[in-house]
Motif scaffolding. Structure first.
Motif, mmCIF file in Angstrom:
data_model
loop_
_atom_site.group_PDB
_atom_site.id
_atom_site.type_symbol
_atom_site.label_atom_id
_atom_site.label_comp_id
_atom_site.label_asym_id
_atom_site.label_seq_id
_atom_site.Cartn_x
_atom_site.Cartn_y
_atom_site.Cartn_z
ATOM 1 N N GLU A 25 28.653 20.500 16.169
ATOM 2 C CA GLU A 25 28.368 20.694 17.590
ATOM 3 C C GLU A 25 29.597 21.155 18.373
ATOM 4 O O GLU A 25 29.487 21.960 19.289
ATOM 5 C CB GLU A 25 27.825 19.396 18.205
ATOM 6 N N GLY A 29 29.947 24.814 20.528
ATOM 7 C CA GLY A 29 30.175 24.668 21.963
ATOM 8 C C GLY A 29 31.445 25.355 22.410
ATOM 9 O O GLY A 29 31.480 26.000 23.476
ATOM 10 N N ARG A 306 26.982 17.226 22.552
ATOM 11 C CA ARG A 306 26.551 18.363 21.745
ATOM 12 C C ARG A 306 27.122 19.646 22.350
ATOM 13 O O ARG A 306 27.879 19.603 23.304
ATOM 14 C CB ARG A 306 25.030 18.397 21.636
ATOM 15 N N ARG A 307 26.755 20.785 21.780
ATOM 16 C CA ARG A 307 27.460 22.029 22.080
ATOM 17 C C ARG A 307 27.455 22.353 23.574
ATOM 18 O O ARG A 307 28.437 22.861 24.096
ATOM 19 C CB ARG A 307 26.892 23.192 21.271
#
Length: 371
Positions: A25, A29, A306-307
């Motif tokens: 992730e 990102g 998360r990303r």
């Protein structure tokens, strides 16, 4: 102290191995940010194989910096930092110390991130204890809450220092002109609270900051202050309760909307409004928490990020570096210390000044002739 390059390009060192999801992730990102900000540079720090697995090809403004070790989320930070000299968070902070990066972003162990920043990058002069800040949602512009995790025990002087640092972050990163500062306490009356709050109130009254007094927990989402100061225990409880409560509320919405045909119809009608409310409570947009008081822009984001949230965290890091927040904090603290020293010297000089003796009476006989 690392500063952005003359072209205003910001170099962000990303702990690619940190967080619950690791490179899977963090790397996407970071690349999302790099693609949308081609003038900036992103340095992915970690194990090459793991990073390449998450992104076989990298954009031109992204490069890989090798680091062999990883500090896991369940490790003791101080012990892990001593044993793992090539940990990704240490290498990322070292890049800032050497002037090869302007900011650090990590989703890894919070304690390890703070310790690595202090050990490798160092505290700003006159900073007793760095503070971890967070942007909290309310109607309109977010407000800054600090400390939320760095210092369980904070003195009145620490609270005033947090207020100065938080005010600079609110002004330069959030764009709030002359931020209003408040203490989180058990009553809104100015000075109400324990002895620490009472003493901090006295100091803040003389600080030159725009101090508005106390706020209670119920007033945090109201437009009463732009910077709210407290100790790390209280601050951490506040943000965790806020996150838990917002999740609980939206879970209740989902349950109600699933109650038969009427619930599904209600959802169709209310969906636009519910989505707008969800956007207000979207904590991912905050990106992460800046560690204020160190000689570089250090952003610690959620371990479960998360990303999408990683991308927002890089935005906060870039703006913190671009606005030279650490340097502005150092300058503000230096000016406050100089003003305090001048005031102390003035008071000492006044107290030590000799009292001029009363004019002695002339005991000579009067001649009646003017001198």
């Amino acid at each position: 102290m690392a500063t952005a390059t003359p072209s205003n390009t910001v170099r962000i060192a990303v702990d690619a191995m940190g967080g619950d999801h690791g490179p899977a992730e963090v790397v996407p990102g970071a690349i999302d940010y790099a693609l949308s900000h081609p003038a900036d540079r992103v340095l992915l720090v970690g194990r090459e194989a793991a990073i390449r697995a998450a992104a076989p090809s990298l954009p031109p403004n992204v490069e890989l910096v090798a680091a062999a070790d990883v500090i896991e989320m369940d490790e003791h930070p101080a012990l892990a930092l001593r044993e793992k000299k090539d940990a990704s968070i240490l290498v990322a902070c070292e890049l800032v110390r050497k002037g090869q990066a302007d900011a650090v972003v990590t989703a890894g162990h919070t304690g390890a991130g703070m310790a690595a920043a202090i050990l490798r990058i160092g505290r700003l002069p006159a900073v007793d204890r760095p503070a971890l800040a967070v942007q909290m949602v309310r109607k309109g512009t977010p407000f800054v809450l600090l400390d939320i995790g760095a210092n369980p025990d904070s003195s009145p002087e620490n609270l005033v220092q947090y207020a100065r640092m938080g005010s600079i972050f609110a002004e330069r990163v959030l764009g709030i002109a002359r931020p209003r500062v408040a203490l989180l306490s058990i009553g809104e009356e100015k000075g109400k609270g324990d002895l620490r709050i009472q003493r901090a109130t006295e100091l803040l009254d003389d600080s030159g900051l725009r101090f508005v007094g106390n706020v209670e927990g119920k007033d945090l989402t109201a437009d009463m202050a732009d910077v709210v100061v407290t100790d790390a225990v209280t601050g951490n409880v506040v943000i965790k309760f806020f996150e838990g409560l917002s999740t609980f509320i939206f879970d209740l919405f989902r349950t109600e909307f699933r109650r038969g045909l009427a619930g599904r119809l209600a959802y169709v009608l209310l969906r636009p409004g519910v989505n707008r409310i969800r956007d207000v409570f979207d904590y991912e947009r905050a990106g992460g928490s800046p560690l204020l008081g160190v000689k570089g822009a250090v952003i610690i984001t959620h371990g479960r990020a998360r990303r999408r949230m990683i991308g927002f965290a890089l935005e906060v890091g870039a703006r913190t570096a671009r606005e030279r927040v650490p340097e502005r904090i150092a300058q503000a603290l230096q000016e406050a210390a100089a003003a305090a020293a001048t005031e102390a010297a003035t008071e000492a000089g006044t107290a030590a000044a000799p009292v001029p003796p009363a004019a002695a009476e002339d005991s000579s006989p009067s001649t009646g002739v003017p001198a």
